[in-house]
Design an enzyme around this catalytic site. Structure first.
Site, PDB file in Angstrom:
ATOM      1  N   HIS A   1       1.068   5.301   6.181  1.00  3.10           N
ATOM      2  CA  HIS A   1       0.802   5.813   5.119  1.00  3.10           C
ATOM      3  C   HIS A   1       1.068   7.483   5.092  1.00  3.10           C
ATOM      4  O   HIS A   1       1.134   7.997   6.430  1.00  3.10           O
ATOM      5  CB  HIS A   1      -0.460   5.613   4.618  1.00  3.10           C
ATOM      6  CG  HIS A   1      -0.719   4.132   4.161  1.00  3.10           C
ATOM      7  ND1 HIS A   1      -1.374   3.086   5.246  1.00  3.10           N
ATOM      8  CD2 HIS A   1      -0.037   3.348   3.569  1.00  3.10           C
ATOM      9  CE1 HIS A   1      -1.377   2.075   4.822  1.00  3.10           C
ATOM     10  NE2 HIS A   1      -0.394   1.942   3.584  1.00  3.10           N
TER      11      HIS A   1
ATOM     12  N   SER B   1       0.825  -1.250   0.042  1.00  2.00           N
ATOM     13  CA  SER B   1       0.071   0.132   0.061  1.00  2.00           C
ATOM     14  C   SER B   1       0.948   1.242  -0.046  1.00  2.00           C
ATOM     15  O   SER B   1       0.417   2.407  -0.338  1.00  2.00           O
ATOM     16  CB  SER B   1      -0.877  -0.033   1.304  1.00  2.00           C
ATOM     17  OG  SER B   1      -0.230  -0.212   2.457  1.00  2.00           O
TER      18      SER B   1
ATOM     19  N   ASP C   1      -3.423   6.091  11.626  1.00  2.00           N
ATOM     20  CA  ASP C   1      -2.536   5.727  10.400  1.00  2.00           C
ATOM     21  C   ASP C   1      -1.301   6.453  10.497  1.00  2.00           C
ATOM     22  O   ASP C   1      -1.373   7.622  10.098  1.00  2.00           O
ATOM     23  CB  ASP C   1      -3.409   5.752   8.825  1.00  2.00           C
ATOM     24  CG  ASP C   1      -2.299   5.334   7.953  1.00  2.00           C
ATOM     25  OD1 ASP C   1      -1.115   5.007   8.249  1.00  2.00           O
ATOM     26  OD2 ASP C   1      -2.770   5.371   6.604  1.00  2.00           O
TER      27      ASP C   1
END
Length: 429
Positions: free
Chosen positions: A400, A148, A397
């Site tokens: 990312h 990702s 998160d």
């Protein structure tokens, strides 16, 4: 005659004094401003002399450009400096951002993280030029392969390029559209993303089985089968190797990582990551060499996460500014993973010398990413997480990157790598 006597006397006295004054003035003038007694033919050559100077200056520039290409800028060491210009694109207007990275649209209140740029210690990193990128990739297919974070880098690039050309989504497949392709008609450029978190063959964990299964000597054909259609490939992986897994090599189990209760030897993941990358680069090298295709390979090095607390509690990655020089150091697991990746790329470079047209480079972003704890979505991976106050559980998160954000710098550096390759190609023609 008597009336003219005074006038005669004055003239007689004045003329000698005038002469005595003129002589030193003349000498002074000749000494400091000599006469240029140059023949006309020599004077006619002055424009050519001037042209010679211009030619010399031009060759100096060419030598400087050659030096820059032969000794590329070291982008790994530097610092984040404040930048009033801000990001290249408007995050709320970019249609290709994954929802979880759209921090501004999700209500992140502090926007200071948008106004920093990476400044290398010994050279200048130009601002990303989308026109140049598309021109260099004209009529080519660029593929991002990995996890990702690879997708995160891809979406950053799409946003920057979309400021000058509209990308058309021409292919989508897989769960959560993990396999997609866009086409920039203006330059006939295709950009794809292939989901492959291990790069090698793997079976991902599921609700019924919390263990990944990796086959380190077999490349993942979901992307490798398309190698002959890809001109440039960007690899990015690492975070999935931290999860529990069982590893296989050949027909037998190699060991496992964090698999209590199973009859496997605990071997960690460092050596497995090395084997997986070696298999990947070896496959690309061999398949490229066998068909004679020109191939450019870039490996984006491991980008550290910044969890400072529990992932499901407020304040997991709370910082709002970059680290300054000396505040944090690249060490431990982050350094080990980065070093493994760089070493494997260097080894692959040596093996690829026998194949003309195969170029490899490590896009070393580990340190500059480590210094940006403020660049993650944190709780703003979801819209307005604190609209009803701070809840007991808030998912964060800290892996990312917000878009726009620090990850845009990765593509900024990647453009410079491609520019250098292009410069080398021109010199070899």
């Amino acid at each position: 005659m008597g009336k003219d006597q005074p006038s005669y006397s004055f003239t007689k006295k004045f003329l000698p004094w005038s002469f005595y004054c003129i002589i030193p003035i003349a000498i002074f003038r000749l000494y400091f401003y000599p006469l240029h007694l140059v023949p006309q033919s020599t004077t006619d050559q002055l424009p050519n002399t001037q042209h010679t100077v211009i030619t010399f200056s031009s060759s100096s520039i060419n030598r400087e450009e050659k030096r820059v290409f032969e000794t590329p800028c070291d982008f790994t060491n530097g610092s984040w400096v404040h930048d009033k210009m801000g990001p290249l694109y408007n995050g709320t207007a970019c249609a290709t951002i994954k929802e979880g990275q759209n921090c501004i649209a999700h209500g992140r209140p502090d926007l200071g993280y948008l106004y920093w740029r990476w400044k290398p210690n010994q050279c200048k990193l130009p601002r990303f030029d989308p026109h140049t990128f598309l021109q260099l990739l004209s009529h080519k297919h660029l593929a991002f392969v990995g996890d990702s974070v690879a997708r995160n880098q891809l979406e950053s690039l799409l946003c920057m390029l979309s400021t000058v050309s509209v990308p058309n989504l021409v292919y989508r497949d897989g769960e959560d559209n993990k396999f997609r392709r866009w086409h920039f008609a203006s330059h006939n450029v295709s950009i794809s993303v292939y989901w492959s978190p291990f790069l090698v063959k793997g079976i991902e964990k599921s609700k019924s089985d919390n263990l990944n299964k990796l086959y380190v000597d077999y490349v993942d054909e979901r992307w490798a089968a398309d190698l002959d259609q890809i001109d440039m490939i960007v690899l990015s992986f690492g975070h999935w190797f931290l999860h529990p897994a069982v590893y296989f090599e050949g027909d037998s189990a190699l060991g496992c990582h964090y698999c209590p209760g199973l009859n496997h030897t605990e071997i960690g993941f460092y050596d497995v990551l090395r084997k997986a990358l070696k298999t990947t680069l070896k496959t690309i090298t061999e398949r490229t060499g066998s068909n004679g295709n020109v191939k450019d390979v870039i490996l984006t090095t491991f980008a550290p996460s910044h969890f400072e607390g529990d992932w499901d509690k407020a304040g997991a990655c709370p910082k709002t500014k970059p680290y300054k020089e000396g505040e944090i150091f690249l060490e431990g697991m982050d350094a080990d993973m980065r070093n493994t990746e760089v070493e494997q790329v260097e080894e692959a470079k040596e093996n690829a010398k026998q194949f003309k047209g195969l170029r490899l480079e490590a896009l070393d972003v580990t340190r500059l990413s480590l210094m940006r704890p403020d660049g993650h979505p944190g709780p703003y991976m979801h819209p307005n997480p604190f609209a009803n106050g701070i809840q007991e559980h808030v998912q964060n998160d800290c892996v990312h990157w917000c878009l726009p954000g620090p990850i845009d710098t990765w593509n900024q550096i990647m453009l410079e790598v491609i520019r250098r390759w292009e410069g080398q190609s021109r010199r070899e023609e």
